[in-house]
Motif scaffolding. Structure first.
Motif, PDB file in Angstrom:
ATOM      1  N   ASP A  39      35.566  46.070  40.459  1.00  0.00           N
ATOM      2  CA  ASP A  39      34.914  45.236  39.451  1.00  0.00           C
ATOM      3  C   ASP A  39      35.938  44.531  38.555  1.00  0.00           C
ATOM      4  OD1 ASP A  39      35.486  47.971  38.438  1.00  0.00           O
ATOM      5  OD2 ASP A  39      34.812  47.109  36.537  1.00  0.00           O
ATOM      6  N   ALA A  63      38.638  42.276  36.717  1.00  0.00           N
ATOM      7  CA  ALA A  63      38.820  40.826  36.760  1.00  0.00           C
ATOM      8  C   ALA A  63      39.832  40.403  35.693  1.00  0.00           C
ATOM      9  CB  ALA A  63      37.486  40.119  36.545  1.00  0.00           C
ATOM     10  N   ASP A 116      38.762  34.350  35.370  1.00  0.00           N
ATOM     11  CA  ASP A 116      37.434  34.746  35.864  1.00  0.00           C
ATOM     12  C   ASP A 116      36.354  34.703  34.792  1.00  0.00           C
ATOM     13  OD1 ASP A 116      38.586  35.278  38.384  1.00  0.00           O
ATOM     14  OD2 ASP A 116      39.183  37.284  37.728  1.00  0.00           O
ATOM     15  N   THR A 166      35.686  36.876  32.626  1.00  0.00           N
ATOM     16  CA  THR A 166      35.201  38.210  32.289  1.00  0.00           C
ATOM     17  C   THR A 166      36.263  39.227  32.675  1.00  0.00           C
ATOM     18  OG1 THR A 166      33.442  39.842  32.660  1.00  0.00           O
ATOM     19  CG2 THR A 166      34.086  38.471  34.532  1.00  0.00           C
ATOM     20  N   SER A 198      35.309  42.268  33.748  1.00  0.00           N
ATOM     21  CA  SER A 198      34.704  43.150  34.733  1.00  0.00           C
ATOM     22  C   SER A 198      33.446  42.515  35.316  1.00  0.00           C
ATOM     23  CB  SER A 198      34.343  44.496  34.088  1.00  0.00           C
ATOM     24  OG  SER A 198      33.730  45.359  35.012  1.00  0.00           O
ATOM     25  N   SER A 199      33.284  42.653  36.633  1.00  0.00           N
ATOM     26  CA  SER A 199      32.111  42.117  37.323  1.00  0.00           C
ATOM     27  C   SER A 199      31.145  43.242  37.671  1.00  0.00           C
ATOM     28  CB  SER A 199      32.542  41.400  38.607  1.00  0.00           C
ATOM     29  OG  SER A 199      31.426  41.082  39.409  1.00  0.00           O
ATOM     30  N   ASP A 200      29.931  43.175  37.144  1.00  0.00           N
ATOM     31  CA  ASP A 200      28.950  44.223  37.400  1.00  0.00           C
ATOM     32  C   ASP A 200      28.611  44.345  38.882  1.00  0.00           C
ATOM     33  OD1 ASP A 200      28.824  44.781  34.713  1.00  0.00           O
ATOM     34  OD2 ASP A 200      27.108  43.446  34.343  1.00  0.00           O
ATOM     35  N   SER A 201      28.744  43.256  39.619  1.00  0.00           N
ATOM     36  CA  SER A 201      28.434  43.279  41.046  1.00  0.00           C
ATOM     37  C   SER A 201      29.523  43.954  41.869  1.00  0.00           C
ATOM     38  CB  SER A 201      28.234  41.847  41.560  1.00  0.00           C
ATOM     39  OG  SER A 201      29.453  41.120  41.499  1.00  0.00           O
ATOM     40  N   ASN A 240      32.384  42.460  42.550  1.00  0.00           N
ATOM     41  CA  ASN A 240      33.181  41.419  43.198  1.00  0.00           C
ATOM     42  C   ASN A 240      34.120  40.779  42.179  1.00  0.00           C
ATOM     43  OD1 ASN A 240      34.061  39.702  45.246  1.00  0.00           O
ATOM     44  ND2 ASN A 240      32.494  38.167  44.773  1.00  0.00           N
ATOM     45  N   GLY A 241      34.992  41.597  41.598  1.00  0.00           N
ATOM     46  CA  GLY A 241      35.895  41.105  40.567  1.00  0.00           C
ATOM     47  C   GLY A 241      37.049  40.309  41.128  1.00  0.00           C
TER      48      GLY A 241
END
Length: 375
Positions: free
Chosen positions: A117, A119, A124, A126, A128-131, A133-134
């Motif tokens: 996650d 990033a 990016d 952000t 951190s990517s909740d999905s 896919n950071g």
């Protein structure tokens, strides 16, 4: 029955608390300060009294006390990892290369992300990517492509291990077990740190990059071996790209799956405050260091196909084979000179050598010598 169920839940909770693994907390980092008040190191890893780390200039420190986000340290030693590397190269390089002539080089490099996650905020948008896919996945892609250009065979997986919690390493452990089925020569867990940007910013050969931190877990059966591997990796990096490796942090929070493979390394490629593009340039440089550390050769003029090439027709006769040939030649010449000087003439030297052969090696030559006499 309900009482037993509640006891089991409480026991499970206690066990989970006991096996927690250190993870980085965003916007929470530690500055390591020496006796003079100078900041010698910065990391987003949780630190404890007694923790150790090696700086970019190869000073090894130990944390003696912690006050808030400041960790006070003392100097343990200055490790000349470059000198150590040159010692091994000068004394054992030919032997190791000769071994590779007769053994097929393993060029498989496994790459995964425990915290997929993660990033980079400037690029990016952000941290951190909740999905899951950071931006760290893209850094892994660049690492994979750069390794392939070095003639290696990267195996990059983006298996999702979210959420970013203490159990992420348990989930990624299953990923490592699957990767091990392909028998990689080395395994890299790619992360990014959580520090101010200046802790990782650098310019090497005119390129703005982020530095790389090596993280070594202190628990597990491979702990000491992983530490030596990290030192070797830093020495190789210091020689090719001075300043690329920020340092080595010895994290006591767990083994970080390094107990599963003797050449497993956790890499921090920049921080969430750095540009991802700079991190990609940094990891591409680091890829050029990997072949020499794992014991294979990268693309060069003697190795046309860009593969390992040691001992192949494309690479020609290896340096170790040439060295052994020269050693044998010098031995023969030296023996001849010694006999000539000790006897005074080539005829007497030849007779002395023949007599030595008959008497001293009679048992070795055995049947062949007896057959020659019968004839």
């Amino acid at each position: 029955m309900k009482m037993i169920k509640y006891k089991n839940i409480m026991l499970l909770t206690v066990l989970l608390l006991l096996v927690t693994v250190d993870v980085k907390a965003e916007n929470m980092y530690y500055n390591m300060v020496d006796d003079s008040g100078k900041i010698v190191y910065t990391t987003g890893w949780k630190v404890r009294i007694g923790d150790e780390f090696i700086t970019e200039d190869n000073n090894r420190y130990q944390i003696t006390s912690i006050q808030g986000q400041i960790a006070y340290v003392k100097l343990l030693e200055k490790k000349d990892v470059a000198q150590l590397s040159h010692f091994f190269v000068s004394n054992f390089a030919d032997l190791l290369e000769l071994q590779r002539v007769y053994a097929q080089d393993n060029k498989k490099i496994a790459i995964y992300h425990t915290h997929n996650d993660e990033a980079y905020v400037p690029s990016d948008g952000t941290e951190s990517s909740d999905s899951g896919n950071g931006g760290i996945i893209k850094v892994g892609n660049v690492f994979s492509d750069a390794l392939a250009k070095e003639g290696l065979e990267p195996i990059h997986v983006d298996t999702n291990h979210v959420p970013h919690d203490d159990m992420a390493y348990e989930r990624s452990r299953r990923t490592v077990v699957q990767l091990l089925k392909q028998s990689p020569a080395a395994i890299f867990d790619i992360h990014r740190d959580a520090t101010p940007p200046e802790a990782y910013q650098a310019n090497i050969n005119g390129e703005d990059i982020t530095k790389i931190q090596l993280v070594v877990g202190k628990y597990g059966p491979t702990g000491k071996q992983i530490e030596e591997y990290a030192l070797q990796m830093k020495a190789a990096s210091d020689e090719q790209y001075p300043g690329l490796v920020k340092g080595i942090f010895f994290a006591k929070g767990g083994d970080y799956n390094q107990d599963l493979h003797p050449k497993s390394m956790l890499l921090e490629v920049g921080s969430h405050t750095n540009n991802r593009e700079a991190a990609e340039r940094g990891i591409a440089m680091f890829a050029a260091v990997v072949p020499s550390v794992i014991g294979v050769t990268s693309a060069n003029n003697s190795n046309i196909e860009g593969k390992s090439g040691v001992g192949t027709p494309a690479a020609g006769i290896s340096g170790s084979v040439k060295s052994i040939g020269w050693i044998i030649l010098f031995f023969v010449i030296g023996t001849a000179v010694f006999l000539f000087l000790s006897t005074g003439s080539m005829r007497e030297a030849k007779g002395k050598l023949s007599n030595f052969r008959r008497k001293e090696f009679a048992n070795f030559w055995g049947k062949k010598y007896n057959k020659d006499k019968e004839k």
